[in-house]
Design a protein around this motif. Structure first.
Motif, PDB file in Angstrom:
ATOM      1  N   ARG A  29       0.819  -1.222   0.000  1.00 26.77           N
ATOM      2  CA  ARG A  29       0.000   0.000   0.000  1.00 26.77           C
ATOM      3  C   ARG A  29       0.846   1.262   0.000  1.00 26.77           C
ATOM      4  O   ARG A  29       0.474   2.276  -0.605  1.00 26.77           O
ATOM      5  CB  ARG A  29      -0.926   0.012   1.228  1.00 26.77           C
ATOM      6  N   LEU A  30       1.979   1.214   0.695  1.00 23.83           N
ATOM      7  CA  LEU A  30       2.839   2.397   0.747  1.00 23.83           C
ATOM      8  C   LEU A  30       3.358   2.736  -0.642  1.00 23.83           C
ATOM      9  O   LEU A  30       3.343   3.912  -1.050  1.00 23.83           O
ATOM     10  CB  LEU A  30       4.005   2.162   1.705  1.00 23.83           C
ATOM     11  N   LEU A  31       3.807   1.737  -1.374  1.00 20.13           N
ATOM     12  CA  LEU A  31       4.277   1.968  -2.737  1.00 20.13           C
ATOM     13  C   LEU A  31       3.145   2.493  -3.608  1.00 20.13           C
ATOM     14  O   LEU A  31       3.343   3.411  -4.409  1.00 20.13           O
ATOM     15  CB  LEU A  31       4.838   0.674  -3.331  1.00 20.13           C
ATOM     16  N   PHE A  32       1.955   1.919  -3.454  1.00 21.10           N
ATOM     17  CA  PHE A  32       0.810   2.365  -4.243  1.00 21.10           C
ATOM     18  C   PHE A  32       0.514   3.839  -3.975  1.00 21.10           C
ATOM     19  O   PHE A  32       0.385   4.639  -4.902  1.00 21.10           O
ATOM     20  CB  PHE A  32      -0.414   1.510  -3.913  1.00 21.10           C
ATOM     21  N   ARG A  33       0.448   4.216  -2.691  1.00 23.26           N
ATOM     22  CA  ARG A  33       0.163   5.616  -2.346  1.00 23.26           C
ATOM     23  C   ARG A  33       1.271   6.545  -2.841  1.00 23.26           C
ATOM     24  O   ARG A  33       1.003   7.638  -3.356  1.00 23.26           O
ATOM     25  CB  ARG A  33      -0.021   5.769  -0.839  1.00 23.26           C
ATOM     26  N   ASN A  34       2.523   6.116  -2.679  1.00 23.69           N
ATOM     27  CA  ASN A  34       3.639   6.955  -3.118  1.00 23.69           C
ATOM     28  C   ASN A  34       3.618   7.193  -4.620  1.00 23.69           C
ATOM     29  O   ASN A  34       3.907   8.299  -5.092  1.00 23.69           O
ATOM     30  CB  ASN A  34       4.970   6.321  -2.714  1.00 23.69           C
ATOM     31  N   ASN A  35       3.260   6.162  -5.385  1.00 24.07           N
ATOM     32  CA  ASN A  35       3.202   6.340  -6.831  1.00 24.07           C
ATOM     33  C   ASN A  35       2.035   7.226  -7.242  1.00 24.07           C
ATOM     34  O   ASN A  35       2.154   8.011  -8.187  1.00 24.07           O
ATOM     35  CB  ASN A  35       3.121   4.982  -7.529  1.00 24.07           C
ATOM     36  N   MET A  36       0.921   7.119  -6.549  1.00 30.13           N
ATOM     37  CA  MET A  36      -0.186   8.049  -6.811  1.00 30.13           C
ATOM     38  C   MET A  36       0.263   9.488  -6.550  1.00 30.13           C
ATOM     39  O   MET A  36      -0.039  10.404  -7.322  1.00 30.13           O
ATOM     40  CB  MET A  36      -1.379   7.704  -5.920  1.00 30.13           C
TER      41      MET A  36
END
Length: 219
Positions: A29-36
């Motif tokens: 989830r952290l990677l997902f949020r960071n890429n957003m």
């Protein structure tokens, strides 16, 4: 109305987009949020090139420098909850911007979950009259939530420019925005445009439910 599709260009945005679409990367989830957030930052930079600028004198330790700085008053708006990381990316670039928040959610109106209703419950916004409004919503599916959010914000005044910013849009959603937003003052910015909505009105291939991937599944 101008539509910018970054997936048709060679840009680092495509790398972030590939990761947030990937079912394996989505477990983080952290990677997902960071890429957003990073897509929001890149998109904000591109939008900054379209703003109006004025020349400002800045005193350095040695002399006076002339610097061209934006003169637009910017309001960045987002729709809870999926839009929050994307919204933060815009704020990282437009750090002097005001913010608006809209609570809009979809609910299915039949047992087959093929008829979608959009409900707006909450709005917090500064005055918008004459300002540049950026509506940052990661998924532009049908376009209904975007339209209702925009109409709610018009209670606070008419902006001079509107930038509709999304990570993934459907062709149907873009067509709907074209019909319902001001033609001469609106620009649509997309990291990618997908052709299809499924029977439940999710974008295909899309990436799934952005809110759930950011923050966990809702009941």
């Amino acid at each position: 109305m101008k539509v910018i599709n970054f997936s048709s260009e060679n840009t680092i945005i495509n790398q972030y987009l590939a990761e947030i679409r990937d079912v394996d990367y989505q477990q983080n989830r952290l990677l997902f949020r960071n890429n957003m957030q990073r897509i929001g930052e890149m998109m904000a930079y591109e939008i900054s090139k379209t703003l109006d600028y004025t020349c400002r004198e800045v005193q350095t330790p040695l002399a006076t420098a002339l610097v061209h700085v934006p003169q637009d008053e910017i309001v960045v708006s987002t729709i809870f909850r999926a839009g929050l990381p994307f919204h933060q990316g815009f704020l990282n670039v437009f750090d002097h911007a005001d913010c608006a928040f809209v609570s809009a959610y979809r609910s299915y109106e039949n047992e087959e979950q093929t008829q979608v209703g959009i409900h707006v419950e909450y709005l917090a916004s500064p005055a918008l009259e004459g300002k540049t409004l950026i509506i940052a919503d990661p998924m532009l599916a049908t376009g209904y939530s975007m339209q209702l959010s925009y109409e709610a914000m018009l209670q606070k005044g008419k902006p001079k420019k509107v930038h509709v910013a999304c990570v993934i849009a459907s062709e149907e959603g873009i067509d709907f925005v074209r019909k319902t937003f001001p033609e001469d003052s609106t620009t649509i910015w997309c990291a990618a445009i997908d052709s299809t909505l499924n029977g439940h009105k999710y974008i295909v291939p899309g990436l799934g439910d952005a809110g759930d991937l950011c923050y966990g599944e809702k009941l």
